[in-house]
Design a protein around this motif. Structure first.
Motif, PDB file in Angstrom:
ATOM      1  N   PRO A   1       0.828  -1.210   0.000  1.00  0.00           N
ATOM      2  CA  PRO A   1       0.000   0.000   0.000  1.00  0.00           C
ATOM      3  C   PRO A   1       0.862   1.260   0.000  1.00  0.00           C
ATOM      4  CG  PRO A   1      -0.085  -1.079   2.153  1.00  0.00           C
ATOM      5  CD  PRO A   1       0.613  -2.032   1.225  1.00  0.00           C
ATOM      6  N   GLN A   2       0.444   2.240  -0.756  1.00  0.00           N
ATOM      7  CA  GLN A   2       1.200   3.485  -0.889  1.00  0.00           C
ATOM      8  C   GLN A   2       0.840   4.499   0.197  1.00  0.00           C
ATOM      9  OE1 GLN A   2       3.563   3.619  -3.596  1.00  0.00           O
ATOM     10  NE2 GLN A   2       2.962   1.469  -3.506  1.00  0.00           N
ATOM     11  N   GLU A   3      -0.380   4.447   0.686  1.00  0.00           N
ATOM     12  CA  GLU A   3      -0.831   5.387   1.717  1.00  0.00           C
ATOM     13  C   GLU A   3      -1.586   4.619   2.801  1.00  0.00           C
ATOM     14  OE1 GLU A   3      -3.116   8.483  -0.003  1.00  0.00           O
ATOM     15  OE2 GLU A   3      -1.508   9.206  -1.328  1.00  0.00           O
ATOM     16  N   LEU A   4      -1.370   4.977   4.060  1.00  0.00           N
ATOM     17  CA  LEU A   4      -2.038   4.337   5.204  1.00  0.00           C
ATOM     18  C   LEU A   4      -2.752   5.391   6.043  1.00  0.00           C
ATOM     19  CD1 LEU A   4       0.836   1.949   6.403  1.00  0.00           C
ATOM     20  CD2 LEU A   4      -1.120   1.337   4.971  1.00  0.00           C
ATOM     21  N   ASN A   5      -3.904   4.985   6.606  1.00  0.00           N
ATOM     22  CA  ASN A   5      -4.539   5.898   7.558  1.00  0.00           C
ATOM     23  C   ASN A   5      -3.877   5.713   8.932  1.00  0.00           C
ATOM     24  OD1 ASN A   5      -5.717   3.643   8.863  1.00  0.00           O
ATOM     25  ND2 ASN A   5      -7.487   3.725   7.464  1.00  0.00           N
ATOM     26  N   LYS A   6      -4.302   6.457   9.930  1.00  0.00           N
ATOM     27  CA  LYS A   6      -3.632   6.423  11.236  1.00  0.00           C
ATOM     28  C   LYS A   6      -3.706   5.050  11.885  1.00  0.00           C
ATOM     29  CE  LYS A   6      -4.191  11.333  12.419  1.00  0.00           C
ATOM     30  NZ  LYS A   6      -4.762  12.307  13.402  1.00  0.00           N
ATOM     31  N   ASP A   7      -4.883   4.426  11.844  1.00  0.00           N
ATOM     32  CA  ASP A   7      -5.045   3.114  12.470  1.00  0.00           C
ATOM     33  C   ASP A   7      -4.180   2.060  11.790  1.00  0.00           C
ATOM     34  OD1 ASP A   7      -6.830   4.131  14.297  1.00  0.00           O
ATOM     35  OD2 ASP A   7      -8.596   3.623  13.097  1.00  0.00           O
ATOM     36  N   GLN A   8      -4.136   2.100  10.442  1.00  0.00           N
ATOM     37  CA  GLN A   8      -3.324   1.132   9.716  1.00  0.00           C
ATOM     38  C   GLN A   8      -1.837   1.329  10.017  1.00  0.00           C
ATOM     39  OE1 GLN A   8      -4.673   2.197   5.807  1.00  0.00           O
ATOM     40  NE2 GLN A   8      -6.268   0.592   5.758  1.00  0.00           N
ATOM     41  N   LYS A   9      -1.434   2.600  10.084  1.00  0.00           N
ATOM     42  CA  LYS A   9      -0.040   2.887  10.387  1.00  0.00           C
ATOM     43  C   LYS A   9       0.330   2.411  11.785  1.00  0.00           C
ATOM     44  CE  LYS A   9       3.349   6.598   9.991  1.00  0.00           C
ATOM     45  NZ  LYS A   9       3.566   8.047   9.697  1.00  0.00           N
ATOM     46  N   LYS A  10      -0.564   2.621  12.759  1.00  0.00           N
ATOM     47  CA  LYS A  10      -0.305   2.172  14.130  1.00  0.00           C
ATOM     48  C   LYS A  10      -0.174   0.656  14.190  1.00  0.00           C
ATOM     49  CE  LYS A  10      -2.489   5.989  16.685  1.00  0.00           C
ATOM     50  NZ  LYS A  10      -3.597   6.363  17.573  1.00  0.00           N
ATOM     51  N   PHE A  11      -1.002  -0.044  13.377  1.00  0.00           N
ATOM     52  CA  PHE A  11      -0.945  -1.506  13.364  1.00  0.00           C
ATOM     53  C   PHE A  11       0.436  -1.999  12.923  1.00  0.00           C
ATOM     54  CE2 PHE A  11      -1.175  -5.356  10.778  1.00  0.00           C
ATOM     55  CZ  PHE A  11      -1.629  -6.287  11.726  1.00  0.00           C
ATOM     56  N   PHE A  12       0.939  -1.427  11.858  1.00  0.00           N
ATOM     57  CA  PHE A  12       2.238  -1.885  11.358  1.00  0.00           C
ATOM     58  C   PHE A  12       3.366  -1.452  12.294  1.00  0.00           C
ATOM     59  CE2 PHE A  12      -0.157  -2.298   7.353  1.00  0.00           C
ATOM     60  CZ  PHE A  12       0.235  -3.581   6.997  1.00  0.00           C
ATOM     61  N   GLU A  13       3.242  -0.264  12.897  1.00  0.00           N
ATOM     62  CA  GLU A  13       4.269   0.192  13.839  1.00  0.00           C
ATOM     63  C   GLU A  13       4.319  -0.718  15.061  1.00  0.00           C
ATOM     64  OE1 GLU A  13       3.074   4.196  14.565  1.00  0.00           O
ATOM     65  OE2 GLU A  13       4.287   5.041  12.929  1.00  0.00           O
ATOM     66  N   ALA A  14       3.150  -1.168  15.479  1.00  0.00           N
ATOM     67  CA  ALA A  14       3.082  -2.042  16.649  1.00  0.00           C
ATOM     68  C   ALA A  14       3.673  -3.416  16.368  1.00  0.00           C
ATOM     69  CB  ALA A  14       1.639  -2.176  17.109  1.00  0.00           C
ATOM     70  N   ASN A  15       3.741  -3.792  15.100  1.00  0.00           N
ATOM     71  CA  ASN A  15       4.222  -5.129  14.747  1.00  0.00           C
ATOM     72  C   ASN A  15       5.607  -5.129  14.105  1.00  0.00           C
ATOM     73  OD1 ASN A  15       1.917  -7.257  15.151  1.00  0.00           O
ATOM     74  ND2 ASN A  15       0.906  -5.431  14.313  1.00  0.00           N
ATOM     75  N   LEU A  16       6.275  -3.983  14.168  1.00  0.00           N
ATOM     76  CA  LEU A  16       7.602  -3.916  13.544  1.00  0.00           C
ATOM     77  C   LEU A  16       8.571  -4.924  14.158  1.00  0.00           C
ATOM     78  CD1 LEU A  16       8.294  -0.117  12.922  1.00  0.00           C
ATOM     79  CD2 LEU A  16       8.236  -1.956  11.237  1.00  0.00           C
ATOM     80  N   GLY A  17       8.478  -5.126  15.453  1.00  0.00           N
ATOM     81  CA  GLY A  17       9.418  -6.050  16.084  1.00  0.00           C
ATOM     82  C   GLY A  17       8.867  -7.442  16.277  1.00  0.00           C
ATOM     83  N   ASP A  18       7.662  -7.687  15.779  1.00  0.00           N
ATOM     84  CA  ASP A  18       7.053  -9.008  15.942  1.00  0.00           C
ATOM     85  C   ASP A  18       7.764 -10.028  15.054  1.00  0.00           C
ATOM     86  OD1 ASP A  18       5.165 -11.278  15.543  1.00  0.00           O
ATOM     87  OD2 ASP A  18       3.872 -10.041  16.826  1.00  0.00           O
ATOM     88  N   ASP A  19       8.078 -11.203  15.650  1.00  0.00           N
ATOM     89  CA  ASP A  19       8.802 -12.234  14.898  1.00  0.00           C
ATOM     90  C   ASP A  19       8.038 -12.722  13.672  1.00  0.00           C
ATOM     91  OD1 ASP A  19      10.912 -12.112  16.623  1.00  0.00           O
ATOM     92  OD2 ASP A  19      10.259 -13.816  17.869  1.00  0.00           O
ATOM     93  N   ASN A  20       6.701 -12.700  13.720  1.00  0.00           N
ATOM     94  CA  ASN A  20       5.911 -13.168  12.579  1.00  0.00           C
ATOM     95  C   ASN A  20       6.052 -12.261  11.359  1.00  0.00           C
ATOM     96  OD1 ASN A  20       4.820 -15.489  13.715  1.00  0.00           O
ATOM     97  ND2 ASN A  20       3.129 -14.356  14.693  1.00  0.00           N
TER      98      ASN A  20
END
Length: 377
Positions: free
Chosen positions: A337-356
């Protein structure tokens, strides 16, 4: 007795180019020409065999079948057709390959002919060339095309009679004085150009040879699996030649492939780029894709990686040599995705260090080059 290999007949290698094959045939044809070997039946048979070899090896499709199956390719079971098989006479050979010996006959200049051993020349009309565009779907299934062409034909009412200069022989005798004495040689008749016939009456709308241009609808059967640039021949649908003892030229059809909107061709195989979303790659999905035979559904497994190649057997194009059908390669690409809304961005930020979410390729995860290698193995 086993039939001699066609490449040996023409004295060329199996990898010979079209020009080398033509040169080899001309050399053999000149050597065993009936006019050089009058009454020699063995030379005549070799002349016919050289013509048969050239008829096969000068045609790209027939040559491919011959390389695969040998002489059996034209004895039934592997595509039929091709080769004279002993059924062609001398006039057939000269009318078909007359241009090998240097072209036309003076005023009739349409295309080839022969006069030897007292036989009147057979004059062949000139060939015509057209271009036919085909879609991938038409190439996959084969198609009959009806094409309008403008070809030269004998005008209605025109008549031809025997040339009085050469009495229909097409040649006249000439006497030349040399240091060795008087030498008599045969020369092409200037009046009829070697055809043995001349036009008796002038018809309105016809040219000096009694020909007029007419529009005609020609049916062309195009086999499945043809490739861009291949040339097909429709015998006898070229320009007619003047005279009673004449045959028509051929219509040469050049195939042009129309690029497909979503499919890319590579030989008999086809390629399709499929883009899926991150959620579809993670959770799996069912996708509908286009093939040359209609739309099909494919399953995307959960956890599919970008770059995966799905191979759909038999969904490609048929081989024109009848060696089977190619496959459709579906290249899976995950769309970022080229653009994310705030909730989508928070989701990916929260999972940056997730092993999965961290890349963890194993030896079982093949590289792009390994996938391409597997695809063609």
């Amino acid at each position: 007795m086993a039939k001699q290999d066609f490449y040996e007949v023409l004295g060329v290698s199996k990898g010979a180019s079209a020009a080398e094959i033509k040169k080899g045939y001309r050399k053999m044809a000149v050597k065993y020409h009936p006019d050089k070997n009058p009454g020699d039946t063995e030379a005549e048979e070799k002349f016919k065999l050289a013509a048969e070899a050239y008829e096969v090896l000068s045609d790209e499709n027939k040559r491919a079948r011959y390389d695969q199956y040998g002489h059996q390719a034209f004895e039934g079971g592997h595509g039929g057709g091709g080769g004279f098989g002993g059924g062609m006479n001398m006039d057939d050979i000269f009318s078909q390959f007359g241009d090998i010996f240097g072209g036309g006959f003076g005023g009739f200049g349409g295309g080839g002919g022969h006069r030897g051993g007292g036989r009147r020349a057979t004059v062949k009309g000139s060939n015509m060339r057209i271009r036919v565009k085909l879609t991938l779907e038409e190439i996959a299934n084969g198609v009959d095309k009806k094409i309008k062409v403008r070809r030269k034909k004998k005008a209605k009412g025109v008549t031809y009679g025997t040339c009085t200069t050469c009495n229909g022989a097409g040649q006249v005798m000439q006497v030349t004085n040399t240091i060795l004495g008087r030498m008599q040689t045969a020369a092409t008749c200037n009046t009829c150009g070697g055809a043995g016939e001349v036009m008796k009456n002038k018809v309105s709308g016809a040219d000096a040879q009694g020909l007029s241009v007419e529009e005609e609808t020609v049916s062309i059967n195009i086999p499945a699996g043809v490739t861009d640039g291949v040339q097909l021949k429709v015998a006898g649908k070229g320009n007619e030649a003047p005279g009673n003892n004449s045959i028509s030229g051929d219509l040469l059809v050049l195939i042009e492939e129309i690029p497909h909107e979503t499919l890319t061709r590579e030989g008999v195989n086809l390629h399709f780029d499929l883009y899926i979303s991150y959620p579809e790659a993670v959770l799996g999905a069912s996708k509908e894709i286009e093939t040359v035979s209609g739309k099909v559904k494919i399953k995307i497994d959960a956890g599919t990686q970008s770059g995966k190649i799905l191979r759909l057997k038999g969904k490609g194009l048929p081989s024109i040599e009848r060696y089977g059908t190619g496959d459709l390669m579906v290249h899976v690409n995950i769309w970022t995705p080229q653009e994310l809304n705030k909730d989508q961005k928070k989701f990916f930020e929260a999972n940056l260090g997730d092993d999965n979410f961290n890349p963890a390729p194993t030896k079982g995860d093949k590289s792009f080059f390994e996938k391409v290698k597997d695809m063609f193995s």
